[in-house]
Motif scaffolding. Structure first.
Motif, PDB file in Angstrom:
ATOM      1  N   VAL A   3     -42.491 -42.970  41.861  1.00 12.00           N
ATOM      2  CA  VAL A   3     -41.902 -43.818  40.828  1.00 12.00           C
ATOM      3  C   VAL A   3     -42.841 -43.867  39.634  1.00 12.00           C
ATOM      4  CG1 VAL A   3     -40.985 -46.094  40.308  1.00 12.00           C
ATOM      5  CG2 VAL A   3     -40.857 -45.212  42.628  1.00 12.00           C
ATOM      6  N   LEU A   4     -42.314 -43.640  38.445  1.00 14.49           N
ATOM      7  CA  LEU A   4     -43.113 -43.686  37.244  1.00 14.49           C
ATOM      8  C   LEU A   4     -43.128 -45.097  36.675  1.00 14.49           C
ATOM      9  CD1 LEU A   4     -41.916 -40.408  35.487  1.00 14.49           C
ATOM     10  CD2 LEU A   4     -43.912 -40.730  36.955  1.00 14.49           C
ATOM     11  N   ARG A   5     -44.242 -45.468  36.047  1.00 11.26           N
ATOM     12  CA  ARG A   5     -44.350 -46.800  35.462  1.00 11.26           C
ATOM     13  C   ARG A   5     -43.274 -47.027  34.415  1.00 11.26           C
ATOM     14  NH1 ARG A   5     -50.641 -47.163  33.899  1.00 11.26           N
ATOM     15  NH2 ARG A   5     -49.817 -48.861  32.613  1.00 11.26           N
ATOM     16  N   SER A   6     -42.979 -46.007  33.611  1.00 12.30           N
ATOM     17  CA  SER A   6     -41.974 -46.162  32.559  1.00 12.30           C
ATOM     18  C   SER A   6     -40.596 -46.451  33.142  1.00 12.30           C
ATOM     19  CB  SER A   6     -41.919 -44.900  31.687  1.00 12.30           C
ATOM     20  OG  SER A   6     -41.583 -43.769  32.468  1.00 12.30           O
ATOM     21  N   GLU A   7     -40.303 -45.883  34.320  1.00 11.60           N
ATOM     22  CA  GLU A   7     -39.007 -46.106  34.955  1.00 11.60           C
ATOM     23  C   GLU A   7     -38.882 -47.547  35.451  1.00 11.60           C
ATOM     24  OE1 GLU A   7     -39.344 -43.063  37.820  1.00 11.60           O
ATOM     25  OE2 GLU A   7     -38.582 -41.482  36.516  1.00 11.60           O
ATOM     26  N   ILE A   8     -39.977 -48.080  35.954  1.00  6.66           N
ATOM     27  CA  ILE A   8     -39.964 -49.472  36.409  1.00  6.66           C
ATOM     28  C   ILE A   8     -39.776 -50.402  35.215  1.00  6.66           C
ATOM     29  CG2 ILE A   8     -41.299 -51.273  37.559  1.00  6.66           C
ATOM     30  CD1 ILE A   8     -42.796 -49.043  39.053  1.00  6.66           C
ATOM     31  N   SER A   9     -40.550 -50.186  34.151  1.00  9.62           N
ATOM     32  CA  SER A   9     -40.444 -51.035  32.961  1.00  9.62           C
ATOM     33  C   SER A   9     -39.049 -50.986  32.373  1.00  9.62           C
ATOM     34  CB  SER A   9     -41.471 -50.602  31.906  1.00  9.62           C
ATOM     35  OG  SER A   9     -42.782 -50.778  32.366  1.00  9.62           O
ATOM     36  N   LEU A  10     -38.509 -49.780  32.258  1.00  9.04           N
ATOM     37  CA  LEU A  10     -37.172 -49.620  31.671  1.00  9.04           C
ATOM     38  C   LEU A  10     -36.128 -50.356  32.512  1.00  9.04           C
ATOM     39  CD1 LEU A  10     -35.277 -48.324  29.601  1.00  9.04           C
ATOM     40  CD2 LEU A  10     -35.144 -46.333  31.096  1.00  9.04           C
ATOM     41  N   TYR A  11     -36.204 -50.227  33.825  1.00  8.20           N
ATOM     42  CA  TYR A  11     -35.234 -50.882  34.697  1.00  8.20           C
ATOM     43  C   TYR A  11     -35.314 -52.402  34.572  1.00  8.20           C
ATOM     44  CZ  TYR A  11     -33.030 -52.628  38.951  1.00  8.20           C
ATOM     45  OH  TYR A  11     -32.260 -53.323  39.833  1.00  8.20           O
ATOM     46  N   ALA A  20     -41.656 -56.362  30.015  1.00  8.88           N
ATOM     47  CA  ALA A  20     -42.378 -56.047  31.243  1.00  8.88           C
ATOM     48  C   ALA A  20     -43.614 -55.223  30.893  1.00  8.88           C
ATOM     49  CB  ALA A  20     -41.486 -55.276  32.209  1.00  8.88           C
ATOM     50  N   HIS A  21     -44.764 -55.668  31.349  1.00  8.61           N
ATOM     51  CA  HIS A  21     -46.022 -54.970  31.078  1.00  8.61           C
ATOM     52  C   HIS A  21     -46.691 -54.588  32.388  1.00  8.61           C
ATOM     53  CE1 HIS A  21     -45.882 -55.921  26.768  1.00  8.61           C
ATOM     54  NE2 HIS A  21     -45.416 -57.105  27.137  1.00  8.61           N
ATOM     55  N   LEU A  22     -47.042 -53.315  32.513  1.00  8.09           N
ATOM     56  CA  LEU A  22     -47.661 -52.793  33.726  1.00  8.09           C
ATOM     57  C   LEU A  22     -49.034 -52.217  33.424  1.00  8.09           C
ATOM     58  CD1 LEU A  22     -44.603 -50.911  35.247  1.00  8.09           C
ATOM     59  CD2 LEU A  22     -45.836 -52.749  36.387  1.00  8.09           C
ATOM     60  N   LYS A  23     -49.971 -52.461  34.330  1.00  9.71           N
ATOM     61  CA  LYS A  23     -51.279 -51.815  34.225  1.00  9.71           C
ATOM     62  C   LYS A  23     -51.892 -51.738  35.616  1.00  9.71           C
ATOM     63  CE  LYS A  23     -53.853 -56.050  33.099  1.00  9.71           C
ATOM     64  NZ  LYS A  23     -54.770 -56.676  32.107  1.00  9.71           N
ATOM     65  N   PRO A  24     -52.798 -50.786  35.843  1.00  9.70           N
ATOM     66  CA  PRO A  24     -53.397 -50.634  37.177  1.00  9.70           C
ATOM     67  C   PRO A  24     -54.100 -51.912  37.630  1.00  9.70           C
ATOM     68  CG  PRO A  24     -53.857 -48.715  35.817  1.00  9.70           C
ATOM     69  CD  PRO A  24     -53.250 -49.748  34.903  1.00  9.70           C
ATOM     70  N   ALA A  25     -53.943 -52.235  38.910  1.00 10.24           N
ATOM     71  CA  ALA A  25     -54.612 -53.414  39.479  1.00 10.24           C
ATOM     72  C   ALA A  25     -55.964 -52.996  40.027  1.00 10.24           C
ATOM     73  CB  ALA A  25     -53.735 -54.032  40.565  1.00 10.24           C
ATOM     74  N   ILE A  34     -55.170 -49.512  52.411  1.00 11.34           N
ATOM     75  CA  ILE A  34     -54.099 -49.921  51.488  1.00 11.34           C
ATOM     76  C   ILE A  34     -54.146 -49.060  50.228  1.00 11.34           C
ATOM     77  CG2 ILE A  34     -53.275 -51.774  49.971  1.00 11.34           C
ATOM     78  CD1 ILE A  34     -52.552 -52.305  52.824  1.00 11.34           C
ATOM     79  N   LYS A  35     -55.346 -48.853  49.699  1.00  9.69           N
ATOM     80  CA  LYS A  35     -55.486 -48.035  48.490  1.00  9.69           C
ATOM     81  C   LYS A  35     -55.123 -46.575  48.747  1.00  9.69           C
ATOM     82  CE  LYS A  35     -58.925 -50.853  46.111  1.00  9.69           C
ATOM     83  NZ  LYS A  35     -60.257 -50.896  45.447  1.00  9.69           N
ATOM     84  N   GLU A  36     -55.269 -46.130  49.993  1.00  5.43           N
ATOM     85  CA  GLU A  36     -54.888 -44.761  50.326  1.00  5.43           C
ATOM     86  C   GLU A  36     -53.367 -44.617  50.502  1.00  5.43           C
ATOM     87  OE1 GLU A  36     -57.142 -43.820  53.819  1.00  5.43           O
ATOM     88  OE2 GLU A  36     -58.720 -42.825  52.648  1.00  5.43           O
ATOM     89  N   THR A  37     -52.708 -45.741  50.760  1.00 12.58           N
ATOM     90  CA  THR A  37     -51.266 -45.716  51.026  1.00 12.58           C
ATOM     91  C   THR A  37     -50.441 -46.038  49.789  1.00 12.58           C
ATOM     92  OG1 THR A  37     -51.737 -46.457  53.286  1.00 12.58           O
ATOM     93  CG2 THR A  37     -49.439 -46.598  52.540  1.00 12.58           C
ATOM     94  N   TYR A  38     -50.959 -46.938  48.943  1.00 14.85           N
ATOM     95  CA  TYR A  38     -50.191 -47.413  47.796  1.00 14.85           C
ATOM     96  C   TYR A  38     -50.998 -47.338  46.499  1.00 14.85           C
ATOM     97  CZ  TYR A  38     -47.634 -49.749  51.590  1.00 14.85           C
ATOM     98  OH  TYR A  38     -46.948 -50.018  52.742  1.00 14.85           O
ATOM     99  N   LYS A  39     -50.283 -47.104  45.429  1.00 15.88           N
ATOM    100  CA  LYS A  39     -50.822 -47.322  44.099  1.00 15.88           C
ATOM    101  C   LYS A  39     -50.501 -48.758  43.720  1.00 15.88           C
ATOM    102  CE  LYS A  39     -50.643 -45.549  39.354  1.00 15.88           C
ATOM    103  NZ  LYS A  39     -50.014 -44.525  38.470  1.00 15.88           N
ATOM    104  N   LEU A  40     -51.507 -49.537  43.316  1.00 14.41           N
ATOM    105  CA  LEU A  40     -51.322 -50.953  43.019  1.00 14.41           C
ATOM    106  C   LEU A  40     -51.259 -51.170  41.516  1.00 14.41           C
ATOM    107  CD1 LEU A  40     -53.865 -52.469  45.584  1.00 14.41           C
ATOM    108  CD2 LEU A  40     -51.439 -52.005  45.893  1.00 14.41           C
ATOM    109  N   LEU A  41     -50.250 -51.907  41.073  1.00 14.41           N
ATOM    110  CA  LEU A  41     -50.070 -52.207  39.650  1.00 14.41           C
ATOM    111  C   LEU A  41     -49.889 -53.698  39.450  1.00 14.41           C
ATOM    112  CD1 LEU A  41     -47.493 -49.466  38.533  1.00 14.41           C
ATOM    113  CD2 LEU A  41     -49.963 -49.443  38.156  1.00 14.41           C
TER     114      LEU A  41
END
Length: 344
Positions: A3-11, A20-25, A34-41
């Motif tokens: 999933v791309l960040r732009s797709e989440i924001s647009l939706y 909607a504002h997204l940035k890496p957590a 957890i960090k190996e399984t998921y990208k956290l935003l």
């Protein structure tokens, strides 16, 4: 497919009508697996405006692969993350089956499937139901300038019964924000101008509900003159580069109407302010100083050549003119565009 960040924001912005504002957590300290399984935003939703604006904070979990881990495993992972943050934790996945979504809802696990559904009890919202209710409530008294401009631009281009548009595809060449786009789509849905067509990938798709003539007739009552203000200036301008012929000057170019002695030009407020700042002209404060007129429009020129107002906007800008010659010329103008005649 990730999933791309732009797709989440647009939706989110298209569906909710909020920023909607997204940035890496990157500051979130969680177990290594957890960090190996998921990208956290980190996600911030800005609700409302001005002093009444509030923020809703969330942490999004984007799996590095698309395989759904199951509600039990996912619940354990979220419990681990919630030990390190007080924000709402939301699972994001592009591919969830209906049974998987029901399982997440029954287990009270927040999720977003861009283009399909989001379920976040803390927001008191299952979007599929609440957005439908909200759109059916409330009346549209007039189209937003952005909605009117986009609809007219599409009417000129036309479409067939098989044409579908992603939400941002409705913009065409316009550069409106995603929040404005969300408001435009909301108005067009309420009026029955467009309807949801299908969901492909992560974007909402829409199609127009009828042929151009029928839709113009339906939307006509909600359209307004694009002219916000008319001012006198001290010199005659050249059309082009954001300046276009407008008013009776444009109407004279399209019909047999005699042009006015002082030409009328159109431009947006942004263009007007820029030209005043660059001293391209001065405001005229008397009849003797006046050489031309400028109409400040709510949207830019819709014609491909960009140097003359489009027929529909011209009709809207002059429909209240009491001059019988102008009204006769407007009747003749409608003959140039088939769908413009639909209001007769």
């Amino acid at each position: 497919m990730p999933v791309l960040r732009s797709e989440i924001s647009l939706y989110l912005e298209t569906t909710l009508g909020v920023e909607a504002h997204l940035k890496p957590a990157s500051d979130l300290k969680v177990p290594h697996f957890i960090k190996e399984t998921y990208k956290l935003l980190n996600l911030v939703l800005l609700v409302g405006s001005g002093v009444k604006q509030s923020k809703f904070l969330m942490v999004l979990l984007l799996p590095f692969d698309d395989e759904y881990p199951g509600v039990v495993t996912l619940g354990k992972h979220i419990s681990q993350i919630q030990k390190f943050t007080d924000k709402v934790v939301v699972y994001v996945c592009p591919a969830l089956s209906p049974p998987e979504r029901r399982s997440l809802i029954n287990s009270h696990i927040n999720f977003i499937q861009p283009g399909y559904q989001l379920f976040i009890p803390e927001l008191a919202m299952d979007l599929r139901e609440s957005v439908r209710t909200r759109r059916n409530e409330g009346d549209v008294s007039a189209l937003l300038p952005a909605a009117q401009a986009m609809l007219l631009a599409r009417l000129y281009q036309g479409w067939d019964s098989n044409t579908v548009f992603p939400s941002n595809g409705l913009l065409g060449e316009f550069k409106y924000s995603r929040v404005t786009l969300a408001k435009v789509i909301d108005q067009l849905l309420k009026l029955g101008i467009v309807h949801p067509a299908q969901s492909l990938g992560f974007k909402n798709y829409y199609s127009f509900a009828a042929p151009p003539s029928d839709l113009f007739k339906k939307a006509r009552h909600f359209m307004r003159s694009p002219v916000k203000r008319k001012v006198a200036i001290d010199r005659v301008l050249h059309a082009g580069n954001g300046v276009f012929l407008a008013g009776e000057t444009a109407l004279a170019k399209c019909t047999m109407l005699a042009g006015p002695s002082q030409p009328v030009f159109g431009m947006t407020k942004k263009q007007f302010d820029s030209m005043v700042e660059e001293k391209k002209f001065k405001l005229a404060h008397s009849v003797d100083e006046t050489r031309a007129w400028v109409e400040i429009w709510a949207y830019r020129c819709l014609k491909e050549r960009k140097d003359i107002a489009d027929e529909a906007s011209l009709l809207l800008s002059l429909e209240d003119n009491p001059d019988e010659r102008v009204q006769q010329a407007l009747d003749n103008l409608k003959e140039n565009i088939p769908w413009l005649k639909s209001e007769d």
